[in-house]
Design an enzyme around this catalytic site. Structure first.
Site, PDB file in Angstrom:
ATOM      1  N   HIS A 100      -3.915  -0.905   1.332  1.00 64.09           N
ATOM      2  CA  HIS A 100      -4.932   0.127   1.512  1.00 64.09           C
ATOM      3  C   HIS A 100      -6.175  -0.601   2.018  1.00 64.09           C
ATOM      4  O   HIS A 100      -6.401  -1.766   1.652  1.00 64.09           O
ATOM      5  CB  HIS A 100      -5.332   0.781   0.192  1.00 64.09           C
ATOM      6  CG  HIS A 100      -4.225   1.405  -0.583  1.00 64.09           C
ATOM      7  ND1 HIS A 100      -3.399   0.704  -1.410  1.00 64.09           N
ATOM      8  CD2 HIS A 100      -3.836   2.706  -0.678  1.00 64.09           C
ATOM      9  CE1 HIS A 100      -2.538   1.527  -1.986  1.00 64.09           C
ATOM     10  NE2 HIS A 100      -2.777   2.744  -1.554  1.00 64.09           N
ATOM     11  N   ASP A 103      -8.002  -2.432  -0.655  1.00 62.70           N
ATOM     12  CA  ASP A 103      -7.349  -3.601  -1.271  1.00 62.70           C
ATOM     13  C   ASP A 103      -7.812  -4.892  -0.614  1.00 62.70           C
ATOM     14  O   ASP A 103      -7.892  -5.927  -1.257  1.00 62.70           O
ATOM     15  CB  ASP A 103      -5.822  -3.582  -1.087  1.00 62.70           C
ATOM     16  CG  ASP A 103      -5.167  -2.346  -1.637  1.00 62.70           C
ATOM     17  OD1 ASP A 103      -5.704  -1.772  -2.585  1.00 62.70           O
ATOM     18  OD2 ASP A 103      -4.102  -1.971  -1.105  1.00 62.70           O
TER      19      ASP A 103
END
Ligand code: XLS
Ligand code: CA
Ligand code: CA
Length: 438
Positions: A100, A103
């Site tokens: 993501h 992240d």
């Protein structure tokens, strides 16, 4: 370059007799199975969020694993995280990764600053990638409180606009890193109560957002697949992307079915009260099989435990569907899995991946053997053989109607002589026979 996992070398394939815990017993990346090296058949991916970010925090307690990776400011830490991720991939012979946006780079105070951080870290990843590949990228549109009521399905148009901006950037970095997939998992795209929800508008809007994403991605050269990852509940009580069948209906209603395939997650299938294989079969039968998030749930718990997969039956039936679907094209097997909270050392990351990769290597070999053995497929073909000729072929070819079928049934009298046993126990025993002679 700092080594994060001192004392752990490259994990080697040593075969099933090996007692070395830090060796593959079944996964041999270069071994040719079904005409291709295993690494190409399985296309394993590391999930950035669990592996690099998940420290064991749960709703009852703090993290148990130190996953800070660095001591300096947050961007230095994000870079150290990249270094550590590539060390894990190198040591485990994992060729792909997924993330993501949040992240890889932490959110800053403004969207502008957040995007700058993403530019810096995605440049850094690009520099370091070597022969590693991005399986798919996605945007985390569920963590920040602004998404408390949803992102693409938010009641506020401003929140929708913010999600759109975030997705635009996530698509750009996915394309920059050569990703062949882009995932929509509807984290908070659902509802808690219909008393405050305009369900039709929310779903229309989600489709609008997906259409914008497709149009934009194609305009900047993305030629990969979009995926929806079905999940029935958690965090919302009812998630719109409940299961594969529901998602197919949504995609067809809004004309998105040409661009989207499924990213099937094992644990999400079981949360929807389906088997993992069922979800894969629905996707395959509808030409919508794309990619897999490989993990397993715990049937006694009933939430999204995201455990590393160790169930060989599930892996076998999964890979059976993948092979029958023609194998992976742009997709792969992403370990959206985390070590248990009590498995808190960095070494546990390696044990977890070895367990998961060996399970799928075994499952793949077992699935190939089931197909080669032929007994299951032959049984199914025979079970449906009445459709190949006579009245069955007439029905399929549109040569029958209710009147002709009534005439046929009246002449035949009854169907007793056409009923055959389903032989479920025999078939389950055949699977065991194949599995345990591997
Ligand atoms: C959460 C989801 C998530 C997606 C990507 O349950 O599995 O991890 O794979 O947003
Ligand atoms: Ca997932
Ligand atoms: Ca999950």
């Amino acid at each position: 370059m700092k080594e994060f996992f001192n004392g752990i070398g490259k994990i080697q394939y040593e075969g099933k007799e090996s007692k070395n815990d830090l060796a593959f017993k079944y996964y041999n990346p270069d071994e040719i199975v079904n005409g291709k090296p295993m690494c190409e058949n399985l296309r394993f991916a590391l999930s950035w969020w669990h592996t690099m970010g998940g420290d064991g925090t749960d709703m009852f307690g703090a993290g148990t694993t130190d996953k800070k990776w660095g001591e300096a400011d947050c961007m230095e830490i994000a870079k150290a995280k990249v270094d550590a991720a590539f060390e894990i991939m190198d040591k485990l012979s994992i060729d792909y990764f997924c993330f993501h946006d949040r992240d890889i780079a932490p959110e800053a105070d403004t969207l502008e600053e957040t995007n700058k951080r993403l530019d810096i870290i995605s440049d850094y990843i690009k520099e370091k990638m070597g022969n590693k590949k991005l399986l798919w990228g996605t945007a985390n549109c569920f963590n920040n409180p602004r998404y408390m009521h949803g992102a693409g399905t938010a009641p506020s148009a401003d929140v929708f606009a913010f999600a759109a901006a975030q997705i635009k950037k996530a698509i750009e970095i996915t394309v920059k890193l050569g990703g062949k997939g882009y995932v929509f998992w509807g984290g908070r795209e659902g509802y808690e109560t219909l008393l405050n929800t305009d369900m039709k508008l929310e779903q229309d809007n989600m489709a609008r957002l997906m259409r914008m994403a497709v149009d934009y991605a194609r305009s900047i050269g993305f030629d990969g697949d979009f995926y929806i990852e079905p999940k029935p509940k958690e965090p919302t009580k009812h998630q719109y992307d409940f299961d594969t069948a529901t998602v197919l209906g949504f995609l067809r209603k809004y004309g998105l079915d040409k661009d989207f395939k499924m990213n099937i997650e094992a644990n999400h299938a079981t949360l929807a009260q389906h088997t993992f294989q069922h979800e894969l079969r629905v996707a395959r039968d509808n030409g919508a099989f794309g990619s897999i998030d490989a993990n397993q749930g715990d049937p006694l718990l009933g939430w999204d435990t995201d455990q590393f997969p160790t169930n060989i039956y599930d892996a076998t039936f999964c890979m059976y569907e993948v092979i029958k679907a023609g194998g992976f094209t742009n997709g792969g097997l992403n370990f959206d899995s985390k070590a248990r909270r009590g498995s808190f050392t960095l070494e546990d990351i390696f044990h977890s991946y070895i367990a998961g990769m060996d399970t799928f290597a075994l499952g793949y070999k077992a699935a190939c053997k089931i197909i080669e053995d032929g007994r299951i497929d032959a049984f199914v073909a025979e079970r449906y053989s009445s459709w190949n000729s006579g009245i069955g072929a007439d029905i399929i070819n549109g040569k029958a109607d209710l009147a002709t079928l009534e005439k046929y049934a009246l002449e035949k009298g009854d169907v007793v002589d056409s009923l055959q046993s389903g032989r479920q126990e025999k078939l389950e025993a055949i699977v065991n026979n194949v599995l345990f002679t591997l």
